[in-house]
Design a protein around this motif. Structure first.
Motif, short mmCIF file in Angstrom:
data_model
loop_
_atom_site.label_atom_id
_atom_site.label_comp_id
_atom_site.label_asym_id
_atom_site.label_seq_id
_atom_site.Cartn_x
_atom_site.Cartn_y
_atom_site.Cartn_z
N PHE A 107 1.21 7.69 1.76
CA PHE A 107 1.42 7.16 0.42
C PHE A 107 2.94 7.09 0.20
CE2 PHE A 107 -2.45 9.61 0.59
CZ PHE A 107 -3.39 8.87 -0.11
N VAL A 108 3.40 6.02 -0.43
CA VAL A 108 4.85 5.88 -0.64
C VAL A 108 5.13 5.61 -2.11
CG1 VAL A 108 5.25 5.03 1.70
CG2 VAL A 108 4.83 3.39 -0.15
N GLY A 109 6.39 5.82 -2.49
CA GLY A 109 6.78 5.54 -3.87
C GLY A 109 8.27 5.70 -4.07
N GLU A 110 8.73 5.25 -5.23
CA GLU A 110 10.14 5.43 -5.60
C GLU A 110 10.38 6.79 -6.24
OE1 GLU A 110 11.99 1.14 -6.69
OE2 GLU A 110 10.46 1.85 -8.09
N SER A 111 9.31 7.44 -6.67
CA SER A 111 9.41 8.76 -7.30
C SER A 111 8.39 9.68 -6.66
CB SER A 111 9.13 8.65 -8.80
OG SER A 111 7.78 8.26 -9.03
N GLU A 135 6.28 11.48 -8.24
CA GLU A 135 5.03 11.29 -8.98
C GLU A 135 4.21 10.14 -8.39
OE1 GLU A 135 7.98 13.08 -11.89
OE2 GLU A 135 8.02 11.58 -10.30
N GLU A 136 4.90 9.06 -8.06
CA GLU A 136 4.20 7.89 -7.53
C GLU A 136 3.65 8.17 -6.13
OE1 GLU A 136 4.98 3.08 -7.13
OE2 GLU A 136 6.69 4.45 -7.06
N ALA A 137 4.45 8.81 -5.28
CA ALA A 137 4.01 9.08 -3.91
C ALA A 137 2.86 10.08 -3.87
CB ALA A 137 5.18 9.59 -3.07
N LEU A 138 2.83 11.02 -4.81
CA LEU A 138 1.78 12.03 -4.83
C LEU A 138 0.49 11.53 -5.47
CD1 LEU A 138 3.94 15.15 -5.74
CD2 LEU A 138 2.79 14.72 -3.56
N ASN A 139 0.57 10.42 -6.17
CA ASN A 139 -0.61 9.84 -6.80
C ASN A 139 -1.54 9.24 -5.75
OD1 ASN A 139 -2.30 8.27 -8.78
ND2 ASN A 139 -1.20 6.58 -7.81
N GLU A 140 -2.85 9.46 -5.88
CA GLU A 140 -3.81 8.92 -4.92
C GLU A 140 -4.77 7.91 -5.55
OE1 GLU A 140 -5.80 12.02 -2.83
OE2 GLU A 140 -3.95 12.92 -2.07
N ASN A 141 -4.56 7.58 -6.81
CA ASN A 141 -5.40 6.59 -7.48
C ASN A 141 -4.89 5.20 -7.14
OD1 ASN A 141 -6.85 4.91 -9.16
ND2 ASN A 141 -6.50 6.11 -11.02
#
Length: 732
Positions: A249-253, A255-261
């Protein structure tokens, strides 16, 4: 959010903050970061090779970016219509050769060649010998799905000067070329990006995992979180050994990377990988990344985690350093934000859509032209801000966005002194001005009742208005500014009749703006009219800064304005991407300290939270999670937005250095430095004649170095002026 996740995010926040505090003068740009592996870049020859019709590289490249965006980004949409790509272009040139000469060519499509109106070659032939003396050359290039472009050489020497291009064989224009696109063995639409290797600054075992000396073990249903510090676009690679399924999972934050929805993702989810006990090299699909979460449903080992990011090649033409690390970090993060967003255009959010948008792209040139000086990236960005050929009102999605184009072209001419570029876009400039004339009502105003889909967008900081479906004051001021620029351009290209016409249009519109929208009692401009035609007397910041930039705000009211601005509701609470324009107005009004106070409060707070690029919007007074929300989506906010790299650059160039240009003499520059509480500041920046270098000191003497061919006025804090007209270094 569960308690454990909250604990993790608090820990990450503290970690990021400690990294920021400990680091002095942080290098936010990967090309300046000593921890990033950068391959040797190919030597650029400084000249173009291929030629194409002006604006067509931009049109084709925009379609390429759109396809890339649709492949990666979940929420992609464009209002309005743009300059369309074509697949046939003719190129002509008259030559007078001193001797028999070998002419060779390479093209992006099928070619027909004529010499003195006689067909002399086609796609099966790529060279011919020209006779001594005068010849008229004509190349017709047809492509299936590519930019029509050609590279022509005479006796092995590439020729790009004095070529004309036409899309219909009737109307001819100055051909466009670039030293970046289509050079060093690439075709024009081949991206010249450099792939760099970014290593993690931290790998945290979050659940049922251990990390020791970069050796990562993940147990059943465990996961880790990787931080690469830099937000960039590229591919993450690592080695995995074990069994079961592994998901990234990737993200800029965090919170985003840890989200699985997956319903909340701004980029399409990455499919899981099946592990087969032996070592596997895993390369994730291209994504915008800072944080990476790796989850495994069974035991596995992970090693050699790295981020292969694609970086646009730039020359860092401008530099700044001072004794205040807060300023240095805001500057460095501003440069990185703009650079990360540079991929053939100055793009919108690289995670969310990866597309050029008119206002963002044009505004970004006001900083990018001094930071990097990539003229083609700027031309691409200016072209995309304009409408299709022979535009109609139904082509408009956001009615004020094309008004940014002429403002950008005016800046381009001031920066580079290249009027040929202005001439090469003359047809589209004239068509754009004529379209807006048809949209004006009896008062001279443009409104959102022309069938547009979105309405006016001055930026997102519109809690105080104006009504996007109404008749906003700021848009009328922008139109007035466009008519002023149209007057100047018409005079320069020798059309006195049009110059007179646009001068009259500008004067009439200015009178109407002041009559309807200037509130003498408050000493400010009101919002305008609502969509129902009612006068909206609310005060917001948009009309004020556009009035300063267009020279219709009374200078004697500047002090009053900047006393009122901080008291406007939401002024600091909700800050959007138009701030670069507003800070140009701050600088013009001499409000440098106020500008930096704003940067410390809002932009500095963002860096203090551990971010490394500036976002599209700031709402720093909100709780942390709510700061990431945009378009009512929890991670919809772009955390790297090039346009918000502009304020920090403006605050240095036009603020601390006090740089401005004469509106009538393009080689006449003014330096009016403002150190505020700084002890010293060193600033270098390019002008079309070379570089101006400043060493400013609060106590000692100031040093200035100027190039040949320009005039520079240095005005100190006591308003004493010294003028320099010769190349050299001077002590003041």
């Amino acid at each position: 959010m569960n308690v454990k996740l909250k604990f993790i995010l608090v820990y990450l926040s503290l970690y990021a903050s400690s990294y920021t505090i400990q680091a002095q003068n942080i290098q936010y740009d990967p090309l300046l970061d000593p921890a990033v592996e950068i391959p040797d870049a190919p030597v650029r020859n400084g000249n173009g090779e291929y030629i194409w019709y002006p604006g067509q590289l931009s049109a084709h490249l925009q379609q390429k970016r759109l396809k890339e965006s649709e492949k990666r980004c979940v929420n992609v949409g464009y209002p309005g219509k743009f300059y369309a790509p074509v697949y046939h272009t003719s190129f002509c040139k008259e030559v007078n050769l001193p001797a028999e000469t070998l002419m060779e060519w390479t093209s992006t499509g099928k070619v027909k060649v004529s010499v003195n109106e006689k067909e002399a070659g086609n796609s099966d032939k790529s060279s011919l010998t020209l006779p001594k003396g005068k010849s008229t050359l004509l190349f017709k290039v047809e492509t299936d799905n590519n930019l029509p472009a050609i590279k022509v050489s005479f006796n092995g020497e590439v020729s790009t000067d004095h070529w004309k291009a036409s899309m219909d064989g009737i109307e001819w224009n100055i051909a466009e070329t670039s030293p970046v696109f289509g050079t060093t063995g690439r075709m024009p639409l081949d991206d010249p990006e450099t792939e760099v290797t970014i290593h993690p600054i931290s790998i945290l075992p979050i659940r049922n995992a251990t990390v020791e000396n970069q050796k990562i073990k993940i147990q059943k249903n465990g996961y880790i979180l990787v931080d690469f510090f830099h937000i960039e676009v590229g591919k993450v690679a690592f080695t995995a050994k074990g069994e079961g399924k592994l998901t990234a999972f990737v993200g800029e934050s965090p919170e985003e990377a840890l989200n699985e929805n997956t319903k909340l993702f701004e980029q399409y989810p990455i499919e899981s990988y099946s592990l087969t006990e032996g070592e596997q090299q895993i390369i994730l699909p291209e994504r915008a990344v800072r944080y990476l979460k790796i989850f495994s449903d069974k035991e596995c080992e992970i090693s050699d985690v790295k981020f292969k990011a694609k970086i646009w090649p730039v020359d860092f033409l401008m530099s700044f350093e001072c004794n205040d690390e807060r300023m240095n970090n805001i500057w460095n993060a501003s440069v990185a934000s703009l650079h990360t967003s540079t991929h053939g255009f100055y793009l919108d959010g690289i995670k969310r859509d990866y597309l050029p948008w008119s206002m963002d792209a044009v505004l970004s040139t006001f900083a990018g032209d001094y930071l990097f000086g990539d003229e083609q990236v700027s031309r691409n960005s200016l072209s995309v801000a304009m409408l299709p050929l022979n535009p109609q009102k139904t082509d408009l999605g956001i009615p004020d966005y094309p008004l940014h184009a002429l403002i950008g072209f005016n800046h381009y001419y001031q920066r580079y002194g290249d009027f040929n570029t202005i001439l090469s876009y003359r047809d589209r400039i004239e068509q754009l001005l004529k379209l807006y004339e048809t949209l004006q009502d009896e008062r001279g105003f443009i409104s959102a009742n022309v069938g547009v889909s979105w309405g006016f967008v001055p930026g997102w900081a519109t809690r105080r208005g104006p009504d996007k479906k109404g008749t906003p004051t700021y848009a009328q001021i922008m139109l007035y500014y466009n008519y002023k620029i149209g007057t100047d351009f018409s005079e320069k290209w020798g059309d006195r009749k049009s110059a007179k016409h646009y001068r009259m249009k500008a004067e009439a519109l200015k009178k109407s703006i002041i009559k309807h929208f200037w509130n003498e009692e408050q000493g400010l401009f009101i919002n305008g009219y609502t969509k129902d035609g009612k006068l909206d007397t609310v005060i917001s910041h948009h009309a004020q800064y556009w009035a300063i930039l267009a020279d219709i705000f009374p200078k004697e009211r500047y002090d009053h304005l900047f006393e009122v601005l901080p008291t406007i509701p939401y002024y600091h609470d909700y800050v959007s991407y138009e701030k670069g324009y507003e800070f140009l107005a701050y600088s013009k009004a001499g409000k440098v300290r106020e500008m930096w106070d704003f940067l410390f409060t809002v932009f500095g707070d963002w860096l203090a939270q551990g971010h490394t690029r500036f976002p599209e919007n700031f709402s720093y007074k909100k709780p942390k999670d709510e700061q990431l929300v945009f378009y009512k989506r929890p991670y919809g906010l772009s955390l790297c937005h090039g346009a918000n790299g502009v304020p920090g650059v403006v605050a240095v160039l036009n603020g601390i250095a006090g740089f401005s240009q004469s509106p009538t003499k393009s080689n006449h520059y003014i330096i009016r430095p403002e150190l505020m509480d700084l002890k010293w500041a060193n600033i270098e920046f390019p002008v079309k004649e070379g570089k101006i270098k400043l060493k400013l000191s609060k106590e000692g003497k100031n040093l200035i170095e100027i190039p040949d061919g320009c005039k520079v006025d240095f005005i100190d804090k006591n308003k004493a002026k010294k003028t320099f007209t010769r190349k050299g270094s001077y002590s003041i």
